[in-house]
Design a protein around this motif. Structure first.
Motif, PDB file in Angstrom:
ATOM      1  N   PRO A 186       0.837  -1.204   0.000  1.00 13.34           N
ATOM      2  CA  PRO A 186       0.000   0.000   0.000  1.00 13.34           C
ATOM      3  C   PRO A 186       0.872   1.253   0.000  1.00 13.34           C
ATOM      4  CG  PRO A 186      -0.749  -1.571   1.657  1.00 13.34           C
ATOM      5  CD  PRO A 186       0.594  -2.040   1.201  1.00 13.34           C
ATOM      6  N   LEU A 187       0.793   2.053  -1.063  1.00 15.35           N
ATOM      7  CA  LEU A 187       1.622   3.243  -1.180  1.00 15.35           C
ATOM      8  C   LEU A 187       0.953   4.249  -2.094  1.00 15.35           C
ATOM      9  CD1 LEU A 187       2.931   2.973  -4.222  1.00 15.35           C
ATOM     10  CD2 LEU A 187       4.632   1.584  -3.083  1.00 15.35           C
ATOM     11  N   VAL A 188       1.555   5.450  -2.167  1.00 13.12           N
ATOM     12  CA  VAL A 188       1.102   6.475  -3.094  1.00 13.12           C
ATOM     13  C   VAL A 188       2.297   7.300  -3.534  1.00 13.12           C
ATOM     14  CG1 VAL A 188       0.588   8.206  -1.316  1.00 13.12           C
ATOM     15  CG2 VAL A 188      -0.610   8.299  -3.504  1.00 13.12           C
ATOM     16  N   GLY A 189       2.262   7.699  -4.805  1.00 14.44           N
ATOM     17  CA  GLY A 189       3.193   8.674  -5.343  1.00 14.44           C
ATOM     18  C   GLY A 189       2.396   9.595  -6.252  1.00 14.44           C
ATOM     19  N   ALA A 190       2.501  10.907  -6.063  1.00 21.68           N
ATOM     20  CA  ALA A 190       1.710  11.847  -6.853  1.00 21.68           C
ATOM     21  C   ALA A 190       2.460  13.159  -6.999  1.00 21.68           C
ATOM     22  CB  ALA A 190       0.349  12.101  -6.204  1.00 21.68           C
ATOM     23  N   GLU A 191       2.202  13.847  -8.120  1.00 23.23           N
ATOM     24  CA  GLU A 191       2.777  15.165  -8.347  1.00 23.23           C
ATOM     25  C   GLU A 191       1.664  16.197  -8.362  1.00 23.23           C
ATOM     26  OE1 GLU A 191       5.757  16.707 -11.673  1.00 23.23           O
ATOM     27  OE2 GLU A 191       3.659  17.099 -12.180  1.00 23.23           O
ATOM     28  N   ALA A 192       1.819  17.241  -7.557  1.00 26.45           N
ATOM     29  CA  ALA A 192       0.894  18.363  -7.557  1.00 26.45           C
ATOM     30  C   ALA A 192       1.552  19.532  -8.277  1.00 26.45           C
ATOM     31  CB  ALA A 192       0.526  18.757  -6.133  1.00 26.45           C
ATOM     32  N   ALA A 193       0.980  19.927  -9.427  1.00 23.08           N
ATOM     33  CA  ALA A 193       1.452  21.093 -10.162  1.00 23.08           C
ATOM     34  C   ALA A 193       0.612  22.284  -9.724  1.00 23.08           C
ATOM     35  CB  ALA A 193       1.326  20.866 -11.660  1.00 23.08           C
ATOM     36  N   LEU A 194       1.235  23.224  -9.017  1.00 25.28           N
ATOM     37  CA  LEU A 194       0.533  24.352  -8.411  1.00 25.28           C
ATOM     38  C   LEU A 194       0.708  25.610  -9.249  1.00 25.28           C
ATOM     39  CD1 LEU A 194       1.760  23.803  -4.736  1.00 25.28           C
ATOM     40  CD2 LEU A 194      -0.371  22.991  -5.736  1.00 25.28           C
TER      41      LEU A 194
END
Length: 319
Positions: A186-194
C-alpha cells in the motif's frame, strides 16, 4: 537513472518503532556524482542518514534541470521497482525482457526487477531539452521480491483538477484517482502542479507515513517553506495536507504503509542478507542468465563494484 556509483556504501534498512503522529523532519539531499567525475550530479534524499525509507519508497535521486546527457550502461537490479518521473526532457529505456520505451514528462516508466533484470537509460540523440526529473525505487516485500521481471510504460495517468492545481497520481490512489501502475505494498506517489497563488488541501490516509519533495519552484508544505533538494518527512496519522505556492511549483508527494521488513541495499540490489547481495553481484559479473541481456545499447555493461570487507547487515529504518 540508477545507482551507478563506483564505490557505493552499504545502505541497510529494517523495522524500528516509528513514532506516531505528524512531524516535520527536513532531510537535505547529498550531492552524488554518477558515472565518474564528469558524470551527472544528483541530489539524493533517500536513503538519508536519519531516515532510510518512507513506506516502501527507499531511494530518491533528483536531477536537473541540467544541460547534460544521460547515459547509463546496462546494469542489474533485484528486489525492487524503479520509477522514472520527468519534469523536462526525455529518457530512453531498454531492458532484458525486451522493452524499449521513451518516457516524457507526465508519463511513467515502471520496472519491476523481482528476481533479476538489467536495463540501460540514455538521452535520445539529439537531445533537445534539458534533463530534469527524479528516479525512485520501491522495495518489494518478501512475498514479491522474486517475482518475474516486468516493465510498464504508462503514457496516460489519472489527473485530478483542483482549484489552482493539477494532481497526477503516479502510483497508488489519491483524491479518488487510482494509478494503473502495479504496486506490491500500500503506497502512493503523486505530483501536484501548483499555479501561482494556489492553496489546496489533500485528503490523506492516517495509516500511511508521508514525505514531500519540491521538484520545481518553491512551495509551502504544511506551512513549511520548501525548495528543491530537501525532502520533508511528514510522519503518520495525518488526514489532510496543505500545499501552497506564491509562484508556479511542482511538489512530489510520497507515502505508504510503514515497511516492516528488514532489507539490505547495496549498489543496485535490494536483498535480505549479505549473501543475497553477494550472490547477485557474482551472477552479474559472470553474465548469468538471471539478469538477461539488454539489446540495442551501444556500449558494454557496467561492472559491479567490489563488495566491502565488512559483512552487509540489516539495520533499522531510522538511524
Amino acid at each position: 537513472m540508477s545507482n551507478v556509483e563506483a564505490a557505493p556504501v552499504e545502505t541497510a534498512c529494517g523495522h524500528e518503532a516509528v513514532p506516531d503522529g505528524p512531524t516535520h523532519e527536513l532531510l537535505p539531499g547529498r550531492e552524488v556524482v554518477l558515472g565518474g567525475p564528469r558524470g551527472m550530479t544528483v541530489s539524493r534524499t533517500l536513503p538519508h542518514k536519519e531516515r532510510r525509507m518512507v513506506g516502501a519508497w527507499c531511494f530518491v535521486d533528483q536531477y536537473g534541470p541540467a544541460d547534460h546527457d544521460m547515459r547509463v550502461a546496462p546494469h542489474p537490479h533485484t528486489g525492487l521497482q524503479t520509477v522514472t518521473w520527468l519534469v523536462e526532457g526525455e529518457v530512453l529505456h531498454r531492458d532484458s525482457v525486451g522493452s524499449k520505451a521513451l518516457v516524457r514528462p507526465g508519463q511513467l516508466n515502471l520496472m519491476t526487477a523481482g528476481h533479476g533484470i538489467s536495463h540501460s537509460e540514455e538521452s535520445p540523440v539529439p537531445r533537445t531539452e534539458p534533463l530534469h526529473g527524479v528516479q525512485l525505487w520501491v522495495a518489494l516485500p518478501d512475498a514479491a521480491r522474486s517475482v518475474a521481471p516486468a516493465f510498464e510504460h504508462h503514457p496516460d495517468l489519472p489527473v485530478v483538477e483542483l482549484a489552482g492545481a493539477s494532481l497526477t497520481v503516479i502510483m497508488g490512489e489519491l483524491a479518488g484517482a487510482v494509478s494503473p501502475a502495479t504496486a506490491y505494498t500500500p503506497l502512493v506517489g503523486a505530483e501536484a502542479a501548483l499555479a501561482a497563488g494556489a492553496e489546496i488541501t489533500l485528503a490523506l490516509r492516517g495509516d500511511f507515513e508521508y514525505a514531500a519533495l519540491v521538484l520545481d519552484g518553491a512551495a509551502r508544505v504544511d506551512g513549511v517553506p520548501l525548495a528543491p533538494g530537501t525532502l520533508l518527512y511528514l510522519g503518520r496519522e495525518r488526514t489532510a495536507l496543505d500545499l501552497a505556492a506564491a509562484g508556479p511549483a511542482r511538489v512530489l508527494l510520497l507515502g505508504g504503509e510503514p515497511f516492516e521488513e528488514e532489507i539490505v541495499m547495496w549498489w543496485n540490489f535490494v536483498g535480505r542478507s549479505h549473501d543475497d547481495v553477494a550472490a547477485a553481484r557474482e551472477q552479474w559479473m559472470a553474465a548469468d542468465p538471471r539478469f538477461g541481456e539488454v539489446v540495442g545499447y551501444d556500449g558494454a555493461p557496467l561492472p559491479a563494484p567490489v563488495l566491502p570487507n565488512a559483512q552487509l547487515k540489516p539495520r533499522g529504518r531510522r538511524r
